[in-house]
Each structure stands twice: as structure tokens, then as C-alpha cells.
Design an enzyme around this catalytic site. Structure first.
Site, PDB file in Angstrom:
ATOM      1  N   CYS A  28      22.836   2.872  11.358  1.00 27.85           N
ATOM      2  CA  CYS A  28      24.310   3.562  11.246  1.00 27.85           C
ATOM      3  C   CYS A  28      24.030   5.029  11.801  1.00 27.85           C
ATOM      4  O   CYS A  28      22.912   5.767  11.910  1.00 27.85           O
ATOM      5  CB  CYS A  28      24.634   3.784   9.890  1.00 27.85           C
ATOM      6  SG  CYS A  28      26.398   4.029   9.709  1.00 27.85           S
ATOM      7  N   ASP A  44      25.740   2.305  -1.884  1.00 28.35           N
ATOM      8  CA  ASP A  44      25.347   3.509  -1.287  1.00 28.35           C
ATOM      9  C   ASP A  44      25.104   4.558  -2.299  1.00 28.35           C
ATOM     10  O   ASP A  44      26.251   4.901  -3.063  1.00 28.35           O
ATOM     11  CB  ASP A  44      26.095   3.729  -0.152  1.00 28.35           C
ATOM     12  CG  ASP A  44      25.499   4.743   0.768  1.00 28.35           C
ATOM     13  OD1 ASP A  44      24.472   5.186   0.588  1.00 28.35           O
ATOM     14  OD2 ASP A  44      26.118   4.883   1.840  1.00 28.35           O
TER      15      ASP A  44
HETATM   16  O1  LIG Z   1      26.639   9.127   7.961  1.00 23.89           O
HETATM   17  C1  LIG Z   1      27.612   9.770   7.727  1.00 23.89           C
HETATM   18  O2  LIG Z   1      27.636  10.861   8.247  1.00 23.89           O
HETATM   19  C2  LIG Z   1      28.739   9.085   7.145  1.00 23.89           C
HETATM   20  C3  LIG Z   1      29.703  10.136   6.711  1.00 23.89           C
HETATM   21  C4  LIG Z   1      31.015   9.653   6.066  1.00 23.89           C
HETATM   22  C5  LIG Z   1      30.685   8.397   5.463  1.00 23.89           C
HETATM   23  C6  LIG Z   1      29.668   7.656   5.422  1.00 23.89           C
HETATM   24  C7  LIG Z   1      28.723   7.812   6.391  1.00 23.89           C
HETATM   25  N1  LIG Z   1      27.411   7.462   6.649  1.00 23.89           N
HETATM   26  C8  LIG Z   1      27.641   5.651   5.963  1.00 23.89           C
HETATM   27  C9  LIG Z   1      26.332   4.898   6.191  1.00 23.89           C
HETATM   28  O3  LIG Z   1      26.614   3.589   6.334  1.00 23.89           O
HETATM   29  C10 LIG Z   1      24.952   5.541   6.133  1.00 23.89           C
HETATM   30  O4  LIG Z   1      24.257   4.535   6.880  1.00 23.89           O
HETATM   31  C11 LIG Z   1      24.756   5.245   4.578  1.00 23.89           C
HETATM   32  O5  LIG Z   1      25.398   6.288   3.791  1.00 23.89           O
HETATM   33  C12 LIG Z   1      23.258   5.462   4.402  1.00 23.89           C
HETATM   34  O6  LIG Z   1      22.912   6.675   4.882  1.00 23.89           O
HETATM   35  P1  LIG Z   1      21.235   7.526   4.609  1.00 23.89           P
HETATM   36  O7  LIG Z   1      21.255   7.620   3.339  1.00 23.89           O
HETATM   37  O8  LIG Z   1      21.350   8.779   5.325  1.00 23.89           O
HETATM   38  O9  LIG Z   1      20.352   6.376   5.111  1.00 23.89           O
END
Ligand SMILES: O=C(O)c1ccccc1NCC(=O)[C@H](O)[C@H](O)COP(=O)(O)O
Length: 192
Positions: free
Chosen positions: A7, A121
Site C-alpha cells: 500500500c 488494521d
Molecule cells: O497509509 C496511509 O497513509 C493511510 C492513510 C489514511 C488511511 C489509510 C492509510 N493506509 C491504509 C493501509 O492500507 C495501510 O497499508 C495499512 O494501514 C497498514 O499500514 P502499516 O501499519 O504502515 O503497514
């Protein structure tokens, strides 16, 4: 084999490693975030990302029309609802032909949904891991996200047995996507 979504693609060069290692989904953030991209950038990504890799648009309480405009442009095939969107929104997106990821937060009840995937999440691209031992039973297909890294993803998969893992921060270095980390996590997910 566990599927994986990478992502928060931001730079055109991020598409090179995506096309090389072929994760199962590639995500674009349309919500306000340091990873937010424009529709124009997403369309450019869609042109250069391998056709076999579906793209997912991440939204937080966005107007339905905005999500439909992005979907109908062809930039994404999936909509990820990352806010408090009601089931009516899921249904409206599905009626329009989109596939939907419905996101739940830890300690929030996982309610029945018409979404195609249920996703748990810890945050929103925050890199914070969940307590995998406390992940509730959820309907499948199920996506696990939050603080996953190339180093911890195998243990997360063994503990939770998700259908898909999702990662953003854990494959970044200095806040940019890191091809080596993406190669490592995609290989590990696909081998577990
Ligand atoms: O990634 C972002 O900046 C974000 C911003 C607002 C809403 C969702 C967002 N990300 C969603 C995702 O699918 C991420 O991959 C997920 O939260 C996992 O993130 P991480 O903990 O950094 O691997």
C-alpha cells in the site's frame, strides 16, 4: 501461500518493483496523508502497473461520488473503506461494480458486511503492530494489516492465518518505498 497488498505507492519508480515481484494488490492512498496521491498520478500508475495486479484506492469517509469517480476512471478496481463508512456505502460501491475492502479497528466488533474482504488494521499506515493473539474470528476472505515487516510477517501469518497481509510502513526506508524490503516481504508472504 498468503496474498499480499503493498500500500501507499507514491513514486513512479515504485511500480518497477511491483511489476518485478507481483504482489496480489497495489494500494493508492486518496485520503489525506503524507502518502496521498492525485487521481492523475493513480491513472499513470495504472498504465504502468502490470494488468494482472489489481489496484486498491484507500479512502477515509470520502463522499460516495468521489470514490465512484476514481473507480469509474479505471485507476482502481477495489475501494478500501478506512473510516466509519456504513453498509449502504459498501452496497452502493458494489452496485457500481467495485470490489470493496471494509476495514475494522482492534476492539471494534466485526459486523456482517457485503464487502468482498474484511480487513483488520491497527491504524492508518501507522506501522503499529496488532496483538496477533487477540485477533478475533472474522469472515473470510480476511486481511491482516498493521505494523507488518519482512521480519515479522511469517510469524503473523502463522499466528493469524489471514488470506491477505497488507503493508506500508514496514517496506519503507526514510518514508519512501524500499525495493529490497518489498522483495523480501512479498517472497515471505507467498512462501507462507
Ligand atoms: O497509509 C496511509 O497513509 C493511510 C492513510 C489514511 C488511511 C489509510 C492509510 N493506509 C491504509 C493501509 O492500507 C495501510 O497499508 C495499512 O494501514 C497498514 O499500514 P502499516 O501499519 O504502515 O503497514
Amino acid at each position: 501461500m498468503t496474498q499480499i497488498k503493498i500500500c501507499g505507492l507514491m513514486r513512479e519508480q515504485d511500480a518497477d518493483v511491483i511489476n518485478e515481484v507481483k504482489p496480489d494488490f497495489a494500494g493508492f492512498v486518496f485520503a489525506p496523508s503524507r502518502r496521498q496521491i492525485s487521481l492523475e498520478t493513480a491513472l499513470r500508475f495504472r498504465q504502468i502497473i502490470d494488468d494482472t495486479i489489481p489496484t486498491v484506492g484507500v479512502f477515509v469517509n470520502a463522499p460516495l461520488d468521489e470514490m465512484l469517480t476514481v473507480f469509474r476512471s479505471g485507476a482502481i478496481q477495489y475501494v478500501q473503506l478506512h473510516g466509519n463508512e456504513p453498509e449502504d456505502t459498501v452496497q452502493a460501491l458494489k452496485d457500481a461494480g467495485a470490489k470493496v475492502f471494509q476495514v475494522y479497528k482492534p476492539d471494534e466488533p466485526i459486523t456482517p458486511t457485503a464487502a468482498d474482504y474484511t480487513m483488520l488494521d491497527s491504524g492508518a499506515g501507522s506501522g503499529i503492530p496488532l496483538d496477533w493473539k487477540r485477533v478475533p474470528q472474522a469472515s473470510h476472505p480476511f486481511i491482516l494489516a498493521g505494523g507488518l515487516t519482512p521480519e515479522n510477517v511469517a510469524e503473523a501469518i502463522t499466528t493469524v492465518r489471514p488470506d491477505v497481509v497488507d503493508v506500508s510502513s514496514g517496506v519503507e526506508t526514510n518514508k519512501q518505498k524500499d525495493p529490497e524490503k518489498i522483495r523480501a516481504i512479498v517472497t515471505t508472504a507467498h512462501n507462507n
